[in-house]
Structure formats: C-alpha cells, structure tokens
Design an enzyme around this catalytic site. Structure first.
Site, PDB file in Angstrom:
ATOM      1  N   HIS A  87       0.798  -1.230   0.000  1.00  0.00           N
ATOM      2  CA  HIS A  87       0.000   0.000   0.000  1.00  0.00           C
ATOM      3  C   HIS A  87       0.829   1.278   0.000  1.00  0.00           C
ATOM      4  O   HIS A  87       0.284   2.360  -0.172  1.00  0.00           O
ATOM      5  CB  HIS A  87      -0.943   0.042   1.205  1.00  0.00           C
TER       6      HIS A  87
HETATM    7  C1  UD1 Z   1      -1.960   5.850   5.287  1.00  0.00           C
HETATM    8  C2  UD1 Z   1      -0.690   6.405   5.933  1.00  0.00           C
HETATM    9  C3  UD1 Z   1       0.374   5.320   5.971  1.00  0.00           C
HETATM   10  C4  UD1 Z   1      -0.139   4.069   6.639  1.00  0.00           C
HETATM   11  C5  UD1 Z   1      -1.449   3.649   5.999  1.00  0.00           C
HETATM   12  C6  UD1 Z   1      -2.030   2.486   6.785  1.00  0.00           C
HETATM   13  C7  UD1 Z   1      -0.295   8.781   5.556  1.00  0.00           C
HETATM   14  C8  UD1 Z   1       0.505   9.799   4.818  1.00  0.00           C
HETATM   15  N1  UD1 Z   1      -0.160   7.523   5.163  1.00  0.00           N
HETATM   16  O1  UD1 Z   1      -1.651   5.509   3.962  1.00  0.00           O
HETATM   17  O2  UD1 Z   1       1.487   5.796   6.721  1.00  0.00           O
HETATM   18  O3  UD1 Z   1       0.813   3.055   6.453  1.00  0.00           O
HETATM   19  O4  UD1 Z   1      -2.387   4.722   6.027  1.00  0.00           O
HETATM   20  O5  UD1 Z   1      -2.895   1.716   6.011  1.00  0.00           O
HETATM   21  O6  UD1 Z   1      -1.028   9.145   6.456  1.00  0.00           O
HETATM   22  N2  UD1 Z   1      -8.891   4.832   0.664  1.00  0.00           N
HETATM   23  C9  UD1 Z   1     -10.145   4.296   0.517  1.00  0.00           C
HETATM   24  N3  UD1 Z   1     -10.796   3.894   1.649  1.00  0.00           N
HETATM   25  C10 UD1 Z   1     -10.278   4.007   2.887  1.00  0.00           C
HETATM   26  C11 UD1 Z   1      -8.993   4.555   3.028  1.00  0.00           C
HETATM   27  C12 UD1 Z   1      -8.320   4.966   1.904  1.00  0.00           C
HETATM   28  O7  UD1 Z   1     -10.659   4.168  -0.595  1.00  0.00           O
HETATM   29  O8  UD1 Z   1     -10.935   3.613   3.872  1.00  0.00           O
HETATM   30  C13 UD1 Z   1      -8.161   5.256  -0.567  1.00  0.00           C
HETATM   31  C14 UD1 Z   1      -8.497   6.695  -0.973  1.00  0.00           C
HETATM   32  O9  UD1 Z   1      -8.482   6.771  -2.352  1.00  0.00           O
HETATM   33  C15 UD1 Z   1      -7.320   7.459  -0.411  1.00  0.00           C
HETATM   34  C16 UD1 Z   1      -6.189   6.451  -0.616  1.00  0.00           C
HETATM   35  O10 UD1 Z   1      -6.773   5.187  -0.350  1.00  0.00           O
HETATM   36  O11 UD1 Z   1      -7.098   8.667  -1.070  1.00  0.00           O
HETATM   37  C17 UD1 Z   1      -5.001   6.648   0.284  1.00  0.00           C
HETATM   38  O12 UD1 Z   1      -5.416   6.747   1.637  1.00  0.00           O
HETATM   39  P1  UD1 Z   1      -4.533   7.587   2.673  1.00  0.00           P
HETATM   40  O13 UD1 Z   1      -5.128   7.496   4.001  1.00  0.00           O
HETATM   41  O14 UD1 Z   1      -4.242   8.942   2.114  1.00  0.00           O
HETATM   42  O15 UD1 Z   1      -3.146   6.836   2.614  1.00  0.00           O
HETATM   43  P2  UD1 Z   1      -2.777   5.308   2.904  1.00  0.00           P
HETATM   44  O16 UD1 Z   1      -2.109   4.766   1.701  1.00  0.00           O
HETATM   45  O17 UD1 Z   1      -3.945   4.589   3.433  1.00  0.00           O
HETATM   46  N1  UDP Z   2      -3.988  -5.349   8.710  1.00  0.00           N
HETATM   47  C1  UDP Z   2      -5.283  -5.840   8.807  1.00  0.00           C
HETATM   48  N2  UDP Z   2      -5.938  -6.194   7.664  1.00  0.00           N
HETATM   49  C2  UDP Z   2      -5.359  -6.100   6.429  1.00  0.00           C
HETATM   50  C3  UDP Z   2      -4.028  -5.605   6.349  1.00  0.00           C
HETATM   51  C4  UDP Z   2      -3.378  -5.225   7.508  1.00  0.00           C
HETATM   52  O1  UDP Z   2      -5.828  -5.956   9.914  1.00  0.00           O
HETATM   53  O2  UDP Z   2      -6.017  -6.445   5.439  1.00  0.00           O
HETATM   54  C5  UDP Z   2      -3.301  -4.960   9.957  1.00  0.00           C
HETATM   55  C6  UDP Z   2      -1.964  -5.604  10.154  1.00  0.00           C
HETATM   56  O3  UDP Z   2      -2.114  -6.866  10.794  1.00  0.00           O
HETATM   57  C7  UDP Z   2      -1.243  -4.589  11.014  1.00  0.00           C
HETATM   58  C8  UDP Z   2      -1.788  -3.267  10.521  1.00  0.00           C
HETATM   59  O4  UDP Z   2      -3.012  -3.572   9.857  1.00  0.00           O
HETATM   60  O5  UDP Z   2      -1.587  -4.751  12.378  1.00  0.00           O
HETATM   61  C9  UDP Z   2      -0.827  -2.650   9.582  1.00  0.00           C
HETATM   62  O6  UDP Z   2      -1.438  -1.613   8.932  1.00  0.00           O
HETATM   63  P1  UDP Z   2      -0.955  -1.093   7.503  1.00  0.00           P
HETATM   64  O7  UDP Z   2      -0.161  -2.102   6.792  1.00  0.00           O
HETATM   65  O8  UDP Z   2      -2.161  -0.539   6.841  1.00  0.00           O
HETATM   66  O9  UDP Z   2      -0.066   0.178   7.920  1.00  0.00           O
HETATM   67  P2  UDP Z   2       1.447   0.376   8.376  1.00  0.00           P
HETATM   68  O10 UDP Z   2       1.740  -0.530   9.505  1.00  0.00           O
HETATM   69  O11 UDP Z   2       2.307   0.150   7.169  1.00  0.00           O
HETATM   70  O12 UDP Z   2       1.490   1.825   8.748  1.00  0.00           O
END
Ligand code: UD1
Ligand code: UDP
Length: 339
Positions: A205
């Site tokens: 992601h």
């Molecule tokens: C964010 C965090 C990242 C973390 C991740 C955990 C920042 C800069 N990044 O990244 O550090 O590892 O969360 O998962 O804060 N979207 C949906 N539905 C949702 C959430 C997101 O469709 O419920 C889509 C949207 O198009 C959104 C994109 O995902 O614009 C990115 O979401 P965003 O929260 O900006 O960044 P993550 O990649 O989730």
């Molecule tokens: N996780 C989850 N379901 C998923 C993918 C990840 O519950 O489909 C959990 C995972 O076990 C971990 C956390 O989400 O505890 C990690 O989140 P993510 O990878 O989104 O973010 P990061 O740790 O890179 O910030």
C-alpha cells in the site's frame, strides 16, 4: 486527567485497542477519542472498532482522501475546534500518518502537551510522507514513547533526550500477544485452492510502490513468479492503482478485500512467508515466526533486518523472485507460541 486520543488510520486502531483497554481500567484517566476519518471504508475502520472493542469515538471528523496538505490542514482545523471545546490535559497520537501530524500540530499550537507512541522511528527517507510526519510530531511532543533502543538513539541524535523520552516497547507486540488466541480463519479461505502454511501472505500500500508504475509493475511481476499461491488482502489505494496501471493479477494471486485484524493474525500465523511494504506487518511476521521479505528500500525496524528475520528487497524483480523461492529468516524468527 483528561486524555484526548487522535486516531484515523488502520494501524492506529490496532495500537489504540491496546492502550485504550489499559486506560479504560484506570479511574484517574478519562479518554476522549477523536477519529479523523482518514480511513473510512468499513473494512478499513469499523471492523477494528467492532472486533477489538475499541470505544466508539466521541468525535468523528469524516476527513479522508485528498492531497496531503488538504487532508492534514482540514484535520488540524477540526481537531483544534475539538481541543478548544474539550481542553484536554494531554493529546495522544500514534505512529506517522497525516492524522498523527494534524493531532500533534493542533495541540502544540494550543500549548497542550502531546504524547507520541512510536516516537523516534526513522527511515531516513524524507520523500516518504510518514518520515516528515514522524520528525515533526517528535519535535512537537512533550512525552515520547519509543519502541526500540534504535528509536531512542535517533531521537538523541536530533537533540531529543531526557526523562520525557522513554523506551516502552512496541504496542503492536502487546496486540499480537493479546489477540493471537482470538485469531479467526477467514470464511473464504476454504474455498481457495490453497493449504495452510503453504501460501505467501502479501500486502502492498505504500505510496512509493503504488504511485510509481515501474516499482508497482516490478513487484507484481516478481510475485507472479512465486511457486506458492499468494493471498493478497488489497488496500483500496492498491486496488485502484492495479486498474490505473493496467496490471492483471497472475493466476497464483488471490486478491481479497482488506481483512479485519483477527483474520489478519490468522493469515500471518498460517502462511509460509510474508511479503509486504507495511511497517506493522513486517513485525507481525516475526511475532508469528514467519520469514519476511520487505518490498521497500529501507525500514524503520532495522533490528529485524540485522538478525536476518527480514530481508529488504525493494521493488527488485530478481531479489523478489529468488527470496520467494528460498526465503531466509525462518530460523531467525522467534515464535510467539514458544512464549
Ligand atoms: C496511510 C498512511 C500510511 C499508513 C497507511 C495504513 C499517511 C501519509 N499515510 O496511507 O502511513 O501506512 O495509512 O494503512 O497518512 N482509501 C479508501 N478507503 C479508505 C482509506 C483509503 O478508498 O478507507 C483510498 C483513498 O483513495 C485514499 C487512498 O486510499 O485517497 C489513500 O489513503 P490515505 O489514508 O491517504 O493513505 P494510505 O495509503 O492509506
Ligand atoms: N492489517 C489488517 N488487515 C489487512 C491488512 C493489515 O488488519 O487487510 C493490519 C496488520 O495486521 C497490522 C496493521 O493492519 O496490524 C498494519 O497496517 P498497515 O499495513 O495498513 O499500515 P502500516 O503498519 O504500514 O502503517
């Protein structure tokens, strides 16, 4: 004491589940939870509150999506209003997301002390939005809870040291220990042509992978070479990019929607190995005794690389294919179940 917790993204819900449970057991702390809305799909947010019994947020700001500046700015504005209304003694933030930074900046500008869980982690790659979020949050914080000695060293080298910096360990390890016996096999698992302990669990992601077509294509091409089937619970961002970049998943890939934490723990405990660009999943692979290849060029959790439990492969096709075939690290992992 009134503690105001700001959360918004998936990993923060899992961290908060552990800390909020501890806080709920104390009469002297009253916790107010603010959900920024950064993650909003049911399987990226609600599922964690339900299955991990996290108290329902007192405020839901509904601010997700959009550019970094827009998201962070809008969150700051709304958090500031909540802080003025609630006047908490401390604001608690977790990790390194935009919600973390918005919470920390809104609080520090109102002279409210900020406590940061997961302080001191550094990738030393300032192109990552998370690295900027971490550095700024640490420098705005009054109490810094560091998970590792490396984090303490990183803070010290930026001039942050003293009694307000404490090594407290990793709350995600607490979560892994607490929830491992509650893990749940996903209902769709039996329908897939795969066996327990024979598949690769993959998550992707990070913006540096999803938003770079070359890296994205190389990672999917590398995973496509795996002799083992791949189970890929796909973040919504990644699902969108598959379409944008015109990539067809290969036959060995089973793409599913994001799963809840209890199902994720089951998958981690029953896979053969993990391939991920997630910070949390790298560590959970180790907690559950599985080797990990990390689809990033650097990591904040350097200890696992140093002991050989985790190998950084970036988006290098050759490294991904070769390590999927012959993973290293299984002997270096310490199996949770031995505890
Ligand atoms: C964010 C965090 C990242 C973390 C991740 C955990 C920042 C800069 N990044 O990244 O550090 O590892 O969360 O998962 O804060 N979207 C949906 N539905 C949702 C959430 C997101 O469709 O419920 C889509 C949207 O198009 C959104 C994109 O995902 O614009 C990115 O979401 P965003 O929260 O900006 O960044 P993550 O990649 O989730
Ligand atoms: N996780 C989850 N379901 C998923 C993918 C990840 O519950 O489909 C959990 C995972 O076990 C971990 C956390 O989400 O505890 C990690 O989140 P993510 O990878 O989104 O973010 P990061 O740790 O890179 O910030």
């Amino acid at each position: 004491m009134k503690l105001l917790t700001v959360i918004g993204a998936r990993p923060q819900f899992i961290k908060a589940a552990t800390v909020s449970r501890a806080v709920a057991g104390r009469d002297d702390v009253n916790e107010v939870i603010v959900h920024t809305g950064q993650h909003y799909d049911a399987n990226m947010s609600d599922v964690f509150f339900e299955e991990l019994s996290i108290p329902k947020p007192n405020y839901h700001l509904g601010i997700g999506g959009g550019s970094h500046g827009k998201m962070t700015g809008r969150q700051m504005e709304e958090i500031e209003s909540v802080l003025l209304k609630e006047s908490p003694d401390v604001v608690l933030v977790y990790g390194d997301t935009n919600s973390t930074l918005a919470g920390a900046l809104a609080a520090v500008k109102l002279h409210i002390p900020v406590a940061h869980v997961e302080a001191g982690l550094r990738s030393f790659n300032k192109k990552m939005p998370e690295e900027i979020n971490r550095i700024l949050t640490d420098h705005a914080s009054t109490s810094l809870f560091a998970p590792t000695q490396t984090a303490i060293k990183n803070l010290s080298s930026e001039g942050i040291c003293g009694d307000h910096v404490q090594m407290v360990g990793d709350v995600m390890y607490d979560a892994a220990l607490f929830y491992r016996d509650r893990a749940r096999k996903p209902s769709w698992f039996e329908e897939l042509p795969i066996s327990e302990n024979e598949f690769v669990l993959a998550t992707i992601h990070r913006a540096e992978n999803t938003d770079n077509p070359q890296r994205f294509a190389a990672i999917f091409a590398g995973l496509a070479q795996s002799e083992k089937s791949i189970v890929l619970p796909l973040h919504p961002r990644t699902r969108a990019r598959l379409k944008d970049h015109g990539i067809q998943p290969s036959d060995n890939m089973h793409i599913v929607d994001p799963v809840g934490y209890l199902e994720m723990v089951w998958l981690e405990a029953h896979c053969a190995l993990v391939a991920t660009d997630s910070g949390g999943v790298q560590k959970e692979a180790y907690f559950h005794g599985k080797p990990c290849i990390t689809l990033r060029d650097e990591t904040e959790w350097v200890e696992l690389v140093e002991i050989g439990a985790n190998v950084l492969v970036g988006a290098q096709f050759d490294a991904i294919t070769s390590l999927l075939k012959n993973p290293r690290g299984s002997r270096a992992t310490e199996n949770l179940r031995r505890r």
